[in-house]
Design an enzyme around this catalytic site. Structure first.
Site, mmCIF file in Angstrom:
data_model
loop_
_atom_site.group_PDB
_atom_site.id
_atom_site.type_symbol
_atom_site.label_atom_id
_atom_site.label_comp_id
_atom_site.label_asym_id
_atom_site.label_seq_id
_atom_site.Cartn_x
_atom_site.Cartn_y
_atom_site.Cartn_z
ATOM 1 N N ARG A 58 8.248 3.695 -5.084
ATOM 2 C CA ARG A 58 8.339 2.760 -3.949
ATOM 3 C C ARG A 58 7.302 1.654 -4.073
ATOM 4 N NH1 ARG A 58 7.876 5.088 2.048
ATOM 5 N NH2 ARG A 58 5.709 5.364 1.426
ATOM 6 N N ARG A 70 -7.656 -20.540 -1.340
ATOM 7 C CA ARG A 70 -6.603 -20.323 -0.343
ATOM 8 C C ARG A 70 -5.514 -21.402 -0.376
ATOM 9 N NH1 ARG A 70 -4.615 -21.303 4.482
ATOM 10 N NH2 ARG A 70 -3.961 -19.567 5.807
ATOM 11 N N LEU A 98 11.322 1.105 6.948
ATOM 12 C CA LEU A 98 10.722 1.575 5.710
ATOM 13 C C LEU A 98 11.393 2.902 5.368
ATOM 14 C CD1 LEU A 98 8.386 1.018 3.627
ATOM 15 C CD2 LEU A 98 7.260 2.923 4.772
ATOM 16 N N HIS A 111 -0.984 -21.249 -0.108
ATOM 17 C CA HIS A 111 0.085 -20.279 0.139
ATOM 18 C C HIS A 111 0.798 -19.836 -1.144
ATOM 19 C CE1 HIS A 111 -0.730 -21.457 4.196
ATOM 20 N NE2 HIS A 111 0.212 -20.662 4.681
ATOM 21 N N GLU A 163 12.960 3.180 14.208
ATOM 22 C CA GLU A 163 11.898 3.978 13.574
ATOM 23 C C GLU A 163 10.621 3.826 14.372
ATOM 24 O OE1 GLU A 163 10.404 2.838 9.697
ATOM 25 O OE2 GLU A 163 10.549 0.697 10.134
ATOM 26 N N LYS A 167 6.584 -1.911 1.827
ATOM 27 C CA LYS A 167 5.430 -1.292 2.492
ATOM 28 C C LYS A 167 4.245 -2.252 2.415
ATOM 29 C CE LYS A 167 3.272 3.269 2.989
ATOM 30 N NZ LYS A 167 3.355 3.403 4.431
ATOM 31 N N TYR A 220 0.840 -1.200 0.000
ATOM 32 C CA TYR A 220 0.000 0.000 0.000
ATOM 33 C C TYR A 220 0.867 1.239 0.000
ATOM 34 C CZ TYR A 220 1.011 1.094 4.896
ATOM 35 O OH TYR A 220 1.640 1.459 6.063
HETATM 36 C C1 LIG Z 1 7.023 1.741 9.518
HETATM 37 C C2 LIG Z 1 7.007 3.060 8.815
HETATM 38 N N1 LIG Z 1 8.140 3.781 8.769
HETATM 39 C C3 LIG Z 1 8.170 4.981 8.167
HETATM 40 C C4 LIG Z 1 7.041 5.524 7.581
HETATM 41 C C5 LIG Z 1 7.107 6.889 6.943
HETATM 42 O O1 LIG Z 1 7.089 6.776 5.549
HETATM 43 P P1 LIG Z 1 6.578 7.962 4.618
HETATM 44 O O2 LIG Z 1 7.409 9.154 4.934
HETATM 45 O O3 LIG Z 1 6.799 7.472 3.242
HETATM 46 O O4 LIG Z 1 5.146 8.176 4.954
HETATM 47 C C6 LIG Z 1 5.846 4.804 7.585
HETATM 48 C C7 LIG Z 1 4.648 5.338 6.941
HETATM 49 O O5 LIG Z 1 3.589 4.784 6.995
HETATM 50 C C8 LIG Z 1 5.830 3.527 8.215
HETATM 51 O O6 LIG Z 1 4.717 2.781 8.235
#
Ligand SMILES: Cc1ncc(COP(=O)(O)O)c(C=O)c1O
Length: 283
Positions: free
Chosen positions: A48, A97, A200, A99, A176, A144, A29
């Protein structure tokens, strides 16, 4: 909203219970911010998402019209000004369903544009509280993925503690947030965890780094050890819906002098100028 090629009302949307997004969280997403009715940093979000789709071995052509879809949704929802978000999700699609990937699965594409109520101004002016939690996620946090259960549980732990964000600690390093990246000012240098499979790589993170360089703020990709939290001068989060948000308290203890620092304020201003380039800058 947009669902599988059609523009429909939210109440009419139907997704099969056999959708692999529902059964396996087999999808990715994106959330794109919209300022003054215009998508902000759309291109890196699309890049991304394509990287994520490639990692899942889903054909990226399924989102080739994403920008046009987003524009039409903004138009049809009357979002020509103000704050909004575009949510886009792709799952592998509908199949019995099992895997392993089903043959010839058509991805399920869902895109929605919604008005966004920004966080209270006090969060940005006075800072928010955060708590630390152990990082129990997988080792592909660079994707993501819609599999967000550890993030959901961590964020809930933050809410239960009256904090805005949960900060993941991995091998003694604060890496993070549950839905944001983390920056610190330590020994006069702005640092953030290195881009890797453990975080991320936020689109906002990249913008903050670019702005820091433009402003001549000393910067390094470096780990923030949990035991050095007490030495940190400033701490802030970055994210699409979080923007540049100062943290003034972690686990109940003040960060630095407990007030929003100068580096954070400069970056907030620079961010606002990028987000609203045509707005006049107050003296
Ligand atoms: C785990 C995580 N880290 C960092 C971010 C920040 O990413 P962005 O700046 O692209 O929104 C997000 C955004 O949802 C996230 O879920």
């Amino acid at each position: 909203m947009y669902l599988n090629g059609e523009y429909i009302d939210h109440s009419e949307a139907k997704v099969s219970v056999d959708d692999r997004g529902f059964l396996f969280a087999d999808g990715v997403y994106e959330v794109v911010r919209v300022y003054d009715g215009r998508p902000f940093l759309m291109e890196p979000h699309v890049v991304r998402m394509k990287e994520g789709l490639r990692a899942l071995q889903i054909d990226t052509s399924c989102i080739q019209d994403l920008e046009q879809v987003a524009e039409r949704l903004l138009r049809e929802n009357g979002i020509t000004d103000g704050d909004a978000t575009i949510y886009a999700q792709v799952s592998r699609g509908v199949a019995p369903r099992k895997h392993a990937f089903p043959p010839d699965c058509t991805p399920t594409i869902y895109v929605a544009a919604k008005r966004f109520n920004n966080h209270p101004t006090s969060y940005f002016e006075d800072g928010v509280a955060a708590v630390t939690v152990p990082d129990n996620r997988w080792t592909r946090c660079d994707i993501k993925s819609i599999a967000l259960l550890p993030n959901v549980l961590a964020n809930q732990a933050a809410h239960a503690a009256d904090a805005f964000e949960a900060l993941f600690v991995k091998d003694g390093v604060v890496i993070e947030g549950s839905h944001s990246n983390l920056f610190a000012v330590l020994d006069g240098t702005l640092i953030t965890y290195p881009k890797s499979n453990y975080i991320l790589a936020g689109i906002t993170r990249a913008l903050v780094i670019e702005l820091a360089r433009e402003l001549g703020i000393p910067f390094a990709e470096a780990p923030l050890y949990w035991e050095r939290l007490g030495d940190v001068e400033e701490l802030f989060l970055s994210g699409t819906t979080t923007e540049v948000m100062p943290i003034t308290k972690v686990d109940g203890r003040p960060v630095g002098i407990g007030r929003v620092g100068q580096v954070t304020k400069r970056l907030q201003e620079a961010y606002a100028q990028r987000a609203h380039p045509t707005a006049s800058v107050s003296a």
